[in-house]
Design an enzyme around this catalytic site. Structure first.
Site, PDB file in Angstrom:
ATOM      1  N   VAL A  20      -4.420 -26.254 -47.670  1.00 29.21           N
ATOM      2  CA  VAL A  20      -4.023 -26.620 -46.053  1.00 29.21           C
ATOM      3  C   VAL A  20      -2.990 -25.920 -45.478  1.00 29.21           C
ATOM      4  CG1 VAL A  20      -2.154 -28.454 -45.232  1.00 29.21           C
ATOM      5  CG2 VAL A  20      -2.907 -29.049 -47.613  1.00 29.21           C
ATOM      6  N   SER A  21      -3.231 -25.614 -43.942  1.00 32.49           N
ATOM      7  CA  SER A  21      -2.694 -24.488 -43.004  1.00 32.49           C
ATOM      8  C   SER A  21      -1.569 -24.448 -43.018  1.00 32.49           C
ATOM      9  CB  SER A  21      -4.022 -23.436 -43.197  1.00 32.49           C
ATOM     10  OG  SER A  21      -2.917 -22.411 -41.429  1.00 32.49           O
ATOM     11  N   PRO A  22      -0.413 -24.243 -42.318  1.00 30.88           N
ATOM     12  CA  PRO A  22       0.077 -23.993 -41.053  1.00 30.88           C
ATOM     13  C   PRO A  22      -0.324 -23.414 -39.898  1.00 30.88           C
ATOM     14  CG  PRO A  22       0.896 -22.379 -42.091  1.00 30.88           C
ATOM     15  CD  PRO A  22       0.101 -22.821 -42.626  1.00 30.88           C
TER      16      PRO A  22
END
Ligand SMILES: *[C@@H]1O[C@H](CO)[C@@H](O)[C@H](O)[C@H]1NC(C)=O
Ligand SMILES: *[C@@H]1O[C@H](CO)[C@@H](O)[C@H](O)[C@H]1NC(C)=O
Length: 697
Positions: free
Chosen positions: A274-276
């Protein structure tokens, strides 16, 4: 008569509180900031990403819950992950002070996974290559601060209630390996709306005596704290760390930088894929879309990088932090939060992953498959990095030499035929499990731990579970808890990067695709399946009040550590200057929106961690012969930037920047700098610097 009445009243109170006893709750926060210059940050494994100062300080946030019989300690630390040796040292200090109250059985320490804080605190060698080996000041800073946060929590225990709630946050995370996620069964994917978890889950702690007083909160939201990319050189707790500071400032309004009784954590969970950086990946030079499977760009030398939502990394960090903070603040205020009641239970077991052998029965077909764990190994795609930070240590065309790596490389072991088969289809890039010089490279033995707080379970996991891995773990644990009498609405939370670090845990299907997360799933394709069985075992034993053996204890690596980071030799002030002299004065007049800056002759920031202190102060003249502190180095608005002027002479400068916010009062201000210098004949001495006054209009 009056006396009788009051006795009756006391009796009634006792019997009521017997029905629904409150918990004892303690919260505490302490500074764990690492050495602020010339230490490589942990996370991106970029040797050149060495610290040059501080944007945000690192904190440890501790929460103790007790029910008169049992205690559970949950700690969230602004660090890339937790390491076994750090936890072991913290537990030793706790045992010296509190006997057997806090042990590895009931203490969970979870790293937030920020990629902008000093490294070198893990002992497994792979994780220390980019920091030139073990870095004692980083290690000691974490140990002393984590201990202090738990001590403060211990000393603040007071009767309280716990509430649980959750809500969706849109626009704060994306899946960075969607091609791997898509390889999970369609029927499974169909059960979920998104390819990442969008729920933020909150535990809120409220005083029993003053129901309006919120003692603390732990929030879990799945996102990598990689809004700051590897070009950043200032220590930062990144998006989740800043969200904590915002929450603490709101609840502790009278306290500078949120210091005060309320402690609010944003802890890590199943953030593996999961990336921001929600604008998504693009080829940096051409602007083209990257290849979905390989994250490659057509043009040679072009990197596939995800960014956004802001104009730069600071802006993006702030935007994501505010989205997390807004939802957490909303949850703190809502009435529908469910009260958590019931006993506390916690269980812990070490597991030797490569030794695991299991027969798994397929529920539908009845077919039995034999699976096993492998000796740790990293796949080729590990070297490619991710869209949050492409191409770490061993990329092609690398220009930075690492002598330590060259030296060690000559001693590399070859993977055996059995290793190759065990990890299939992962091509082995580094057979870390076969490497033992100077210490083990990655752990064989991991810590598994499961806590139950009434109807909420926390599965503390020793690594980065991907979205679907986390969902499978939560579902499996929940099922066992319910089978053993827990309520249907029992909620399971994955507590990420806890206790020991063993890289990623992708699903077996994601593993087949060998994206970065699959390549970094170190015990082979069945890593997740082994973990799921292990946590089911923990859940079963927990509910039946059965004891499990402790498992094999992780090896002591402290004797074989290598530390090649050069120490601070000496600090010298330039000719006719003294430490703390202001060599660049701030502008005489400034207004909101401006960045004011001043530079000082400085010593090396590594001379002192300055825990619970500050390298800088922005002060306002209050008109009564007194100066009021309006910001320190822990505030978003300030940056402490340290620059070497001449390495040979030992001269350096500290630049202090202050961005004047919209709510800053007009008046007379000044900038102060605090530090330590190392004297040529030995000894470390403090100094202070002061700028000229300037006016904010
Ligand atoms: C990192 O962020 C900076 C500033 O936002 C940007 O200019 C740069 O291209 C980014 N680099 C990578 C590798 O993400
Ligand atoms: C798994 O099944 C095989 C074949 O029936 C058996 O030989 C083996 O002992 C079993 N292993 C475990 C760990 O139960």
């Amino acid at each position: 008569m009056l006396k009788l009445l009051s006795i009756a009243f006391i009796l009634i109170t006792i019997s009521v509180s017997n029905v629904k006893a409150d918990y004892g709750i303690g919260v505490g926060r302490a500074d764990v900031t690492g050495p602020a210059a010339e230490v490589t940050f942990m996370g991106y494994a970029r040797i050149e990403q060495k610290g040059q100062g501080i944007h945000l300080r690192q904190y440890s946030r501790a929460f103790i819950i007790e029910d008169g019989t049992d205690r559970i300690v949950f700690v969230s630390v602004d660090a890339c992950m937790m390491g076994h040796a750090v936890r072991e040292k913290v537990l030793q200090k706790l045992s010296a002070q509190y006997g057997d109250l806090y042990t590895e059985q009931n203490v969970i320490i979870s790293g937030t996974h920020t990629h902008s804080t000093p490294g070198g605190f893990l002992m497994d060698f792979l994780f220390d290559i980019s920091t030139y080996g073990f870095v004692k000041p980083t290690f000691n800073g974490l140990v002393s601060g984590i201990f202090l946060s738990i001590k403060r929590a211990h000393e603040s225990i007071t009767p309280g209630k716990i509430f649980v709630s959750s809500s969706e946050i849109q626009d704060a995370n994306i899946n960075r390996s969607p091609s791997a996620y898509l390889n999970n069964p369609e029927s499974e994917r169909a059960q979920y709306k998104y390819d990442v978890d969008k729920d933020i889950v909150q535990l809120k702690f409220v005083s029993s005596e003053e129901p309006d007083r919120i003692l603390g909160a732990i929030n879990w939201f799945a996102v990598h704290p990689t809004s700051m990319n590897y070009t950043n050189r200032l220590i930062s707790s990144d998006n989740v760390g800043y969200a904590s500071i915002l929450l603490e400032k709101k609840l502790n309004p009278d306290h500078l930088t949120g210091r005060g009784p309320f402690v609010g954590a944003f802890a890590s969970t199943n953030l593996g894929d999961v990336s921001p950086n929600i604008r998504g990946p693009r080829c940096q030079k051409s602007g083209n879309v990257c290849d979905i499977l390989s994250s490659k760009c057509k043009e040679w030398g072009d990197l596939c990088v995800a960014s956004g939502p802001g104009v730069d990394i600071f802006d993006s960090t702030q935007i994501i932090a505010n989205r997390l903070y807004d939802k957490a603040a909303y949850l703190l205020g809502i009435e529908v939060a469910k009260e958590v009641t019931g006993p506390l239970k916690i269980i812990h077991q070490y597991v030797d992953m490569p030794k695991q052998r299991l027969n798994i029965t397929n529920r539908a077909t009845g077919e039995v498959t034999q699976i096993r764990g492998c000796l740790p190994a990293m796949g080729y795609s590990f070297a490619a990095g991710t869209i949050d930070g492409p191409g770490p240590i061993f990329e092609q065309g690398q220009t930075t030499e690492n002598d330590l790596w060259n030296y060690i490389r000559d001693k590399i072991a070859k993977p055996t035929a059995d290793d190759i088969e065990c990890h299939n289809p992962k091509p082995i890039f580094i057979p870390t499990g076969r490497m033992s010089y100077p210490t083990e490279w990655q752990p064989n033995i991991v810590a598994t731990q499961l806590a139950l707080i009434g109807n909420v379970a926390i599965a503390a996991v020793p690594g980065e579970f991907t979205t679907m891995s986390g969902r499978r773990l939560r579902n499996a644990v929940k099922e066992v808890l319910i089978e053993n009498g827990a309520d249907e609405d029992v909620r399971v939370i994955v507590g990420g990067l806890s206790n020991i670090y063993s890289d990623y845990i992708a699903t077996p299907e994601e593993y087949q695709i060998q994206r970065y997360e699959g390549a970094s799933t170190i015990y082979g394709p069945h890593t997740l399946t082994i973990y799921v069985e292990q946590y089911k075992k923990l859940a079963n034993a927990l509910m039946k009040n059965e004891k499990l053996d402790e498992g094999p204890y992780p090896p002591d690596l402290s004797k074989d550590l290598i530390s090649l980071l050069p120490p601070v030799i000496v600090d010298i002030a330039p000719w006719r200057k003294g430490f703390g002299d202001c060599v660049k004065q701030p502008a005489k007049i400034a207004k909101p929106g401006d960045v004011v800056s001043a530079s000082f002759v400085s010593g090396h920031p590594r001379n002192n961690l300055m825990h619970e202190k500050t390298f800088l102060q922005i002060e306002r003249d209050d008109g009564q012969d007194d100066w009021k502190v309006v910001a320190t180095d822990a505030d978003w608005e300030t940056r402490f930037i340290w620059r070497r002027k001449n390495a040979l002479l030992g001269t350096s400068e500290a630049e202090i920047q202050w961005t004047i916010g919209p709510n800053v009062k007009p008046g007379i201000y000044r900038i102060r700098h605090f530090g330590y210098y190392k004297y040529i004949q030995g000894g470390i001495f403090d100094y202070e610097g002061l700028s000229d006054n300037f006016e904010v209009i």
